[in-house]
Scaffold this active site. Structure first.
Site, PDB file in Angstrom:
ATOM      1  NE  ARG A  88      -8.081   0.582   5.250  1.00 38.48           N
ATOM      2  CZ  ARG A  88      -7.948   1.707   5.278  1.00 38.48           C
ATOM      3  NH1 ARG A  88      -8.117   2.314   6.257  1.00 38.48           N
ATOM      4  NH2 ARG A  88      -7.412   2.448   4.019  1.00 38.48           N
TER       5      ARG A  88
ATOM      6  CG  ASN B 101      -7.586  -2.386  -5.626  1.00 37.48           C
ATOM      7  OD1 ASN B 101      -6.636  -3.010  -5.968  1.00 37.48           O
ATOM      8  ND2 ASN B 101      -7.978  -1.157  -5.002  1.00 37.48           N
TER       9      ASN B 101
ATOM     10  NE  ARG C  29      -7.405   1.890  -6.089  1.00 42.30           N
ATOM     11  CZ  ARG C  29      -6.364   2.156  -5.566  1.00 42.30           C
ATOM     12  NH1 ARG C  29      -5.285   2.380  -5.911  1.00 42.30           N
ATOM     13  NH2 ARG C  29      -6.210   1.849  -4.106  1.00 42.30           N
TER      14      ARG C  29
ATOM     15  CG  HIS D 271      -0.138   1.732  -9.116  1.00 37.61           C
ATOM     16  ND1 HIS D 271      -0.261   1.516  -7.922  1.00 37.61           N
ATOM     17  CD2 HIS D 271      -1.208   2.655  -9.744  1.00 37.61           C
ATOM     18  CE1 HIS D 271      -1.540   2.027  -7.370  1.00 37.61           C
ATOM     19  NE2 HIS D 271      -2.218   2.726  -8.546  1.00 37.61           N
TER      20      HIS D 271
ATOM     21  NE  ARG E 294      -4.439   6.900  -7.418  1.00 42.11           N
ATOM     22  CZ  ARG E 294      -4.079   6.382  -6.055  1.00 42.11           C
ATOM     23  NH1 ARG E 294      -3.734   7.315  -5.341  1.00 42.11           N
ATOM     24  NH2 ARG E 294      -4.190   5.261  -5.603  1.00 42.11           N
TER      25      ARG E 294
ATOM     26  CB  SER F 297      -8.682  -5.662  -3.792  1.00 36.83           C
ATOM     27  OG  SER F 297      -9.450  -4.265  -4.072  1.00 36.83           O
TER      28      SER F 297
ATOM     29  CG  ASP G 212      -2.141   0.818   1.066  1.00 43.19           C
ATOM     30  OD1 ASP G 212      -2.389   1.511  -0.161  1.00 43.19           O
ATOM     31  OD2 ASP G 212      -2.799   1.183   2.162  1.00 43.19           O
TER      32      ASP G 212
ATOM     33  CB  SER H 291      -8.006  -3.828   2.664  1.00 46.09           C
ATOM     34  OG  SER H 291      -7.623  -2.663   3.535  1.00 46.09           O
TER      35      SER H 291
ATOM     36  CD1 TRP I  62       7.448   6.516  -2.547  1.00 46.12           C
ATOM     37  CD2 TRP I  62       6.902   6.695  -4.711  1.00 46.12           C
ATOM     38  NE1 TRP I  62       8.616   6.297  -3.220  1.00 46.12           N
ATOM     39  CE2 TRP I  62       8.285   6.629  -4.679  1.00 46.12           C
ATOM     40  CE3 TRP I  62       6.148   6.850  -6.011  1.00 46.12           C
ATOM     41  CZ2 TRP I  62       9.106   6.615  -5.752  1.00 46.12           C
ATOM     42  CZ3 TRP I  62       7.256   7.074  -7.104  1.00 46.12           C
ATOM     43  CH2 TRP I  62       8.484   6.946  -6.742  1.00 46.12           C
TER      44      TRP I  62
HETATM   45  C1  FPP Z   1      -2.217   0.110  -3.281  1.00 44.80           C
HETATM   46  O1  FPP Z   1      -1.719   1.358  -3.212  1.00 44.80           O
HETATM   47  C2  FPP Z   1      -1.635  -0.849  -4.213  1.00 44.80           C
HETATM   48  C3  FPP Z   1      -2.257  -1.254  -5.402  1.00 44.80           C
HETATM   49  C4  FPP Z   1      -3.818  -1.008  -5.510  1.00 44.80           C
HETATM   50  C5  FPP Z   1      -1.651  -2.055  -6.453  1.00 44.80           C
HETATM   51  C6  FPP Z   1      -0.498  -2.663  -5.867  1.00 44.80           C
HETATM   52  C7  FPP Z   1       0.332  -3.120  -7.082  1.00 44.80           C
HETATM   53  C8  FPP Z   1       1.564  -2.939  -7.449  1.00 44.80           C
HETATM   54  C9  FPP Z   1       2.810  -2.608  -6.160  1.00 44.80           C
HETATM   55  C10 FPP Z   1       2.406  -3.446  -8.293  1.00 44.80           C
HETATM   56  C11 FPP Z   1       2.151  -5.209  -8.506  1.00 44.80           C
HETATM   57  C12 FPP Z   1       3.039  -5.851  -9.562  1.00 44.80           C
HETATM   58  C13 FPP Z   1       2.477  -6.719 -10.241  1.00 44.80           C
HETATM   59  C14 FPP Z   1       3.583  -7.351 -11.235  1.00 44.80           C
HETATM   60  C15 FPP Z   1       1.110  -7.047 -10.622  1.00 44.80           C
HETATM   61  P1  FPP Z   1      -2.537   2.726  -3.412  1.00 44.80           P
HETATM   62  O2  FPP Z   1      -2.708   3.025  -4.960  1.00 44.80           O
HETATM   63  O3  FPP Z   1      -4.151   2.222  -2.755  1.00 44.80           O
HETATM   64  O4  FPP Z   1      -1.760   3.728  -2.649  1.00 44.80           O
HETATM   65  P2  FPP Z   1      -2.484   5.136  -1.956  1.00 44.80           P
HETATM   66  O5  FPP Z   1      -3.111   4.443  -0.718  1.00 44.80           O
HETATM   67  O6  FPP Z   1      -1.648   5.786  -1.493  1.00 44.80           O
HETATM   68  O7  FPP Z   1      -3.365   5.592  -2.816  1.00 44.80           O
END
Ligand code: FPP
Length: 257
Positions: A210, A84, A87, A53, A49, A81, A36, A212, A41
Protein backbone atom coordinates in the site's frame (compact mmCIF):
# COMPACT_ATOMS: atom_id res chain seq x y z
CA UNK A 1 12.83 12.20 -15.81
CA UNK A 2 15.14 9.47 -16.85
CA UNK A 3 18.70 9.12 -17.90
CA UNK A 4 21.05 6.50 -19.17
CA UNK A 5 23.69 5.05 -16.92
CA UNK A 6 26.36 5.03 -19.62
CA UNK A 7 28.42 8.17 -19.68
CA UNK A 8 27.61 9.24 -16.17
CA UNK A 9 30.25 7.38 -14.24
CA UNK A 10 32.53 5.93 -16.90
CA UNK A 11 34.87 3.33 -15.51
CA UNK A 12 33.74 3.81 -11.90
CA UNK A 13 30.83 1.51 -12.75
CA UNK A 14 33.24 -1.42 -12.82
CA UNK A 15 34.09 -0.92 -9.17
CA UNK A 16 30.50 -0.92 -7.98
CA UNK A 17 28.29 -3.93 -7.38
CA UNK A 18 25.75 -3.21 -10.07
CA UNK A 19 27.22 -5.55 -12.69
CA UNK A 20 23.82 -7.06 -13.35
CA UNK A 21 22.23 -3.74 -14.28
CA UNK A 22 21.69 -2.98 -17.93
CA UNK A 23 24.07 -0.09 -18.48
CA UNK A 24 22.27 0.96 -21.64
CA UNK A 25 18.87 1.12 -20.00
CA UNK A 26 17.37 4.12 -18.29
CA UNK A 27 17.84 4.61 -14.57
CA UNK A 28 15.19 6.41 -12.58
CA UNK A 29 15.88 10.03 -11.77
CA UNK A 30 13.87 10.02 -8.56
CA UNK A 31 13.25 6.98 -6.34
CA UNK A 32 10.93 7.10 -3.31
CA UNK A 33 11.20 4.54 -0.52
CA UNK A 34 8.83 3.41 2.24
CA UNK A 35 11.30 1.96 4.76
CA UNK A 36 8.96 -0.55 6.38
CA UNK A 37 9.49 -3.54 8.65
CA UNK A 38 11.82 -2.17 11.32
CA UNK A 39 9.52 -3.30 14.13
CA UNK A 40 9.04 -6.81 12.77
CA UNK A 41 12.78 -7.13 12.13
CA UNK A 42 13.39 -6.34 15.80
CA UNK A 43 10.61 -8.60 17.07
CA UNK A 44 12.00 -11.55 15.13
CA UNK A 45 15.24 -11.07 17.06
CA UNK A 46 13.62 -10.52 20.45
CA UNK A 47 14.75 -6.89 20.43
CA UNK A 48 12.80 -3.71 21.20
CA UNK A 49 11.24 -1.93 18.21
CA UNK A 50 13.69 0.92 18.64
CA UNK A 51 16.55 -1.47 17.80
CA UNK A 52 14.82 -2.06 14.48
CA UNK A 53 14.65 1.66 13.78
CA UNK A 54 18.33 2.08 14.61
CA UNK A 55 19.23 -0.84 12.32
CA UNK A 56 17.03 0.75 9.64
CA UNK A 57 18.78 4.05 10.02
CA UNK A 58 22.09 2.37 9.29
CA UNK A 59 20.82 1.17 5.91
CA UNK A 60 19.94 4.66 4.67
CA UNK A 61 23.45 5.88 3.88
CA UNK A 62 24.40 2.70 2.00
CA UNK A 63 21.34 2.89 -0.21
CA UNK A 64 21.90 6.60 -0.86
CA UNK A 65 25.47 5.91 -1.97
CA UNK A 66 24.38 2.91 -4.07
CA UNK A 67 21.75 5.10 -5.73
CA UNK A 68 24.22 7.88 -6.37
CA UNK A 69 26.70 5.49 -7.95
CA UNK A 70 24.28 4.49 -10.70
CA UNK A 71 23.17 8.03 -11.43
CA UNK A 72 19.94 8.39 -9.46
CA UNK A 73 19.54 12.05 -8.57
CA UNK A 74 16.88 12.08 -5.85
CA UNK A 75 16.02 9.59 -3.11
CA UNK A 76 12.97 10.43 -1.01
CA UNK A 77 12.74 8.36 2.18
CA UNK A 78 9.60 8.09 4.33
CA UNK A 79 11.09 8.54 7.82
CA UNK A 80 8.03 9.57 9.86
CA UNK A 81 4.43 10.00 8.79
CA UNK A 82 1.80 12.35 10.21
CA UNK A 83 0.11 9.16 11.46
CA UNK A 84 3.19 7.87 13.30
CA UNK A 85 2.44 10.16 16.29
CA UNK A 86 -0.12 7.50 17.30
CA UNK A 87 2.74 5.17 18.33
CA UNK A 88 3.83 4.79 21.94
CA UNK A 89 5.50 7.89 23.33
CA UNK A 90 8.82 6.15 23.84
CA UNK A 91 8.99 5.03 20.20
CA UNK A 92 8.06 8.49 18.91
CA UNK A 93 10.72 10.07 21.12
CA UNK A 94 13.28 7.64 19.79
CA UNK A 95 12.33 8.36 16.17
CA UNK A 96 12.55 12.11 16.82
CA UNK A 97 16.13 11.64 18.07
CA UNK A 98 17.17 9.48 15.10
CA UNK A 99 18.00 12.33 12.69
CA UNK A 100 20.48 13.62 15.28
CA UNK A 101 22.12 10.21 15.57
CA UNK A 102 22.10 9.82 11.81
CA UNK A 103 23.86 13.13 11.35
CA UNK A 104 26.43 12.37 14.02
CA UNK A 105 27.26 8.96 12.54
CA UNK A 106 26.92 9.63 8.85
CA UNK A 107 27.55 13.29 8.08
CA UNK A 108 31.23 12.73 7.41
CA UNK A 109 30.59 10.05 4.77
CA UNK A 110 27.64 11.92 3.29
CA UNK A 111 29.84 14.97 2.81
CA UNK A 112 32.53 12.79 1.21
CA UNK A 113 29.91 11.55 -1.25
CA UNK A 114 28.64 15.05 -1.90
CA UNK A 115 25.11 14.18 -0.68
CA UNK A 116 22.64 17.02 -0.23
CA UNK A 117 20.19 16.42 2.61
CA UNK A 118 16.67 17.80 2.58
CA UNK A 119 13.62 17.35 4.77
CA UNK A 120 9.98 17.83 3.89
CA UNK A 121 6.84 17.67 5.99
CA UNK A 122 5.27 19.65 8.80
CA UNK A 123 8.73 20.44 10.16
CA UNK A 124 7.51 23.25 12.39
CA UNK A 125 5.56 20.65 14.45
CA UNK A 126 8.67 18.65 15.30
CA UNK A 127 10.35 18.94 18.70
CA UNK A 128 12.81 21.83 18.88
CA UNK A 129 15.84 19.52 19.00
CA UNK A 130 14.71 17.67 15.85
CA UNK A 131 14.15 20.98 14.07
CA UNK A 132 17.66 22.00 15.10
CA UNK A 133 19.14 18.82 13.55
CA UNK A 134 17.09 19.33 10.40
CA UNK A 135 18.41 22.88 10.07
CA UNK A 136 21.97 21.75 10.67
CA UNK A 137 21.76 18.90 8.13
CA UNK A 138 20.33 21.19 5.47
CA UNK A 139 22.86 23.91 6.22
CA UNK A 140 25.90 21.61 6.23
CA UNK A 141 25.03 19.88 2.96
CA UNK A 142 23.40 22.78 1.12
CA UNK A 143 26.27 23.27 -1.34
CA UNK A 144 26.69 19.57 -2.11
CA UNK A 145 25.90 18.77 -5.73
CA UNK A 146 25.50 14.97 -5.53
CA UNK A 147 22.36 12.97 -4.87
CA UNK A 148 19.53 14.67 -2.98
CA UNK A 149 18.63 12.60 0.09
CA UNK A 150 15.19 13.91 0.86
CA UNK A 151 13.60 12.76 4.15
CA UNK A 152 9.84 12.91 4.49
CA UNK A 153 9.55 13.72 8.19
CA UNK A 154 6.19 14.35 9.80
CA UNK A 155 4.91 14.02 6.27
CA UNK A 156 1.45 13.05 5.03
CA UNK A 157 0.28 13.21 1.43
CA UNK A 158 -3.22 14.42 2.33
CA UNK A 159 -1.78 17.06 4.65
CA UNK A 160 0.54 18.22 1.87
CA UNK A 161 -2.34 18.53 -0.60
CA UNK A 162 -4.56 20.22 2.00
CA UNK A 163 -1.86 22.78 2.79
CA UNK A 164 -1.28 23.36 -0.91
CA UNK A 165 -4.99 23.98 -1.53
CA UNK A 166 -5.21 26.36 1.43
CA UNK A 167 -2.26 28.40 0.16
CA UNK A 168 -3.64 28.33 -3.37
CA UNK A 169 -7.04 29.54 -2.15
CA UNK A 170 -5.38 32.39 -0.28
CA UNK A 171 -3.53 33.39 -3.45
CA UNK A 172 -6.78 33.32 -5.42
CA UNK A 173 -8.44 35.46 -2.74
CA UNK A 174 -5.56 37.93 -2.92
CA UNK A 175 -5.80 38.02 -6.71
CA UNK A 176 -2.29 36.54 -7.08
CA UNK A 177 -3.75 33.57 -8.96
CA UNK A 178 -6.85 33.52 -11.17
CA UNK A 179 -9.21 30.51 -10.96
CA UNK A 180 -8.56 29.81 -14.64
CA UNK A 181 -4.85 29.64 -13.85
CA UNK A 182 -5.38 26.61 -11.61
CA UNK A 183 -3.75 23.82 -13.57
CA UNK A 184 -1.84 20.67 -12.71
CA UNK A 185 1.34 22.67 -13.08
CA UNK A 186 0.22 25.51 -10.82
CA UNK A 187 -0.99 23.02 -8.17
CA UNK A 188 2.39 21.30 -8.36
CA UNK A 189 4.09 24.59 -7.53
CA UNK A 190 2.36 24.59 -4.11
CA UNK A 191 3.55 21.09 -3.17
CA UNK A 192 6.56 20.36 -0.97
CA UNK A 193 8.22 18.70 -3.97
CA UNK A 194 7.69 21.73 -6.22
CA UNK A 195 11.33 21.72 -7.37
CA UNK A 196 11.64 17.96 -7.85
CA UNK A 197 10.34 15.72 -10.63
CA UNK A 198 7.82 13.06 -9.59
CA UNK A 199 9.30 9.72 -8.47
CA UNK A 200 9.86 7.30 -11.33
CA UNK A 201 9.89 4.38 -8.92
CA UNK A 202 8.45 3.66 -5.47
CA UNK A 203 10.00 0.91 -3.36
CA UNK A 204 8.26 -0.48 -0.29
CA UNK A 205 9.84 -3.10 1.91
CA UNK A 206 8.39 -5.63 4.38
CA UNK A 207 5.62 -7.17 2.28
CA UNK A 208 3.01 -4.45 2.80
CA UNK A 209 1.40 -3.47 -0.50
CA UNK A 210 0.00 0.00 0.00
CA UNK A 211 0.95 3.65 -0.34
CA UNK A 212 0.19 4.76 3.25
CA UNK A 213 -0.40 8.45 2.51
CA UNK A 214 2.99 8.89 0.83
CA UNK A 215 3.37 11.32 -2.09
CA UNK A 216 -0.25 10.92 -3.17
CA UNK A 217 -0.07 13.47 -5.97
CA UNK A 218 3.45 12.66 -7.09
CA UNK A 219 3.07 8.87 -7.40
CA UNK A 220 0.39 9.11 -10.09
CA UNK A 221 2.57 7.48 -12.76
CA UNK A 222 5.37 5.97 -10.68
CA UNK A 223 6.32 2.35 -11.10
CA UNK A 224 5.74 0.41 -7.88
CA UNK A 225 8.05 -2.28 -6.52
CA UNK A 226 7.43 -4.31 -3.39
CA UNK A 227 9.62 -6.76 -1.53
CA UNK A 228 9.11 -8.96 1.53
CA UNK A 229 12.55 -7.98 2.87
CA UNK A 230 12.43 -5.92 6.07
CA UNK A 231 14.08 -2.53 5.74
CA UNK A 232 17.02 -3.28 8.09
CA UNK A 233 17.89 -6.28 5.87
CA UNK A 234 17.60 -4.27 2.65
CA UNK A 235 20.92 -4.24 0.80
CA UNK A 236 22.43 -2.63 -2.26
CA UNK A 237 21.65 -5.88 -4.15
CA UNK A 238 17.94 -5.63 -3.26
CA UNK A 239 18.00 -2.02 -4.40
CA UNK A 240 19.53 -2.94 -7.75
CA UNK A 241 16.93 -5.70 -8.10
CA UNK A 242 14.28 -2.98 -7.91
CA UNK A 243 16.13 -0.89 -10.49
CA UNK A 244 16.41 -3.90 -12.80
CA UNK A 245 12.69 -4.49 -12.51
CA UNK A 246 12.10 -0.82 -13.30
CA UNK A 247 14.31 -1.11 -16.37
CA UNK A 248 12.08 -3.88 -17.74
CA UNK A 249 8.84 -1.91 -17.37
CA UNK A 250 7.19 -0.31 -20.37
CA UNK A 251 6.08 3.12 -19.17
CA UNK A 252 3.29 4.59 -21.27
CA UNK A 253 1.93 7.36 -19.01
CA UNK A 254 -1.58 6.53 -20.24
CA UNK A 255 -0.58 6.63 -23.90
CA UNK A 256 0.43 3.89 -26.31
CA UNK A 257 3.89 2.45 -26.75
C1 FPP B 1 8.33 1.75 9.51
O1 FPP B 1 8.60 0.51 10.12
C2 FPP B 1 9.44 2.64 9.76
C3 FPP B 1 9.36 3.85 10.38
C4 FPP B 1 8.10 4.43 10.90
C5 FPP B 1 10.57 4.64 10.62
C6 FPP B 1 11.54 4.61 9.50
C7 FPP B 1 12.74 5.29 9.90
C8 FPP B 1 13.99 4.83 9.65
C9 FPP B 1 14.32 3.61 8.91
C10 FPP B 1 15.16 5.63 10.08
C11 FPP B 1 15.22 6.89 9.30
C12 FPP B 1 16.45 7.59 9.46
C13 FPP B 1 16.54 8.90 9.66
C14 FPP B 1 17.84 9.51 9.57
C15 FPP B 1 15.42 9.79 9.99
P1 FPP B 1 7.63 -0.03 11.23
O2 FPP B 1 8.12 0.45 12.55
O3 FPP B 1 6.23 0.37 10.92
O4 FPP B 1 7.83 -1.56 11.09
P2 FPP B 1 6.71 -2.66 11.40
O5 FPP B 1 5.63 -2.47 10.37
O6 FPP B 1 7.46 -3.93 11.21
O7 FPP B 1 6.23 -2.45 12.79
Amino acid sequence: MLQRIRGFFGSSLESTQDQSLDHNAVVPYHVAVVMDGNGRWAKKRGLPRTAGHRAGMKVVKNIAIAADEIGIKVLTMYAFSTENWKRPRQEVDFLMRLPEEFLRLELHDLMKHNVQMRFMGALDRLPAYTQETVREAIEQTRSNTGIILNFALNYGGRREITDAIRKLAEDVKEGILLPEEITEESIRSYLLTHDLPDPDLLIRTSGEIRISNFLLWQLAYSELWFTDVYWPDFTREHFYEAIRSFQLRGRRFGGLK
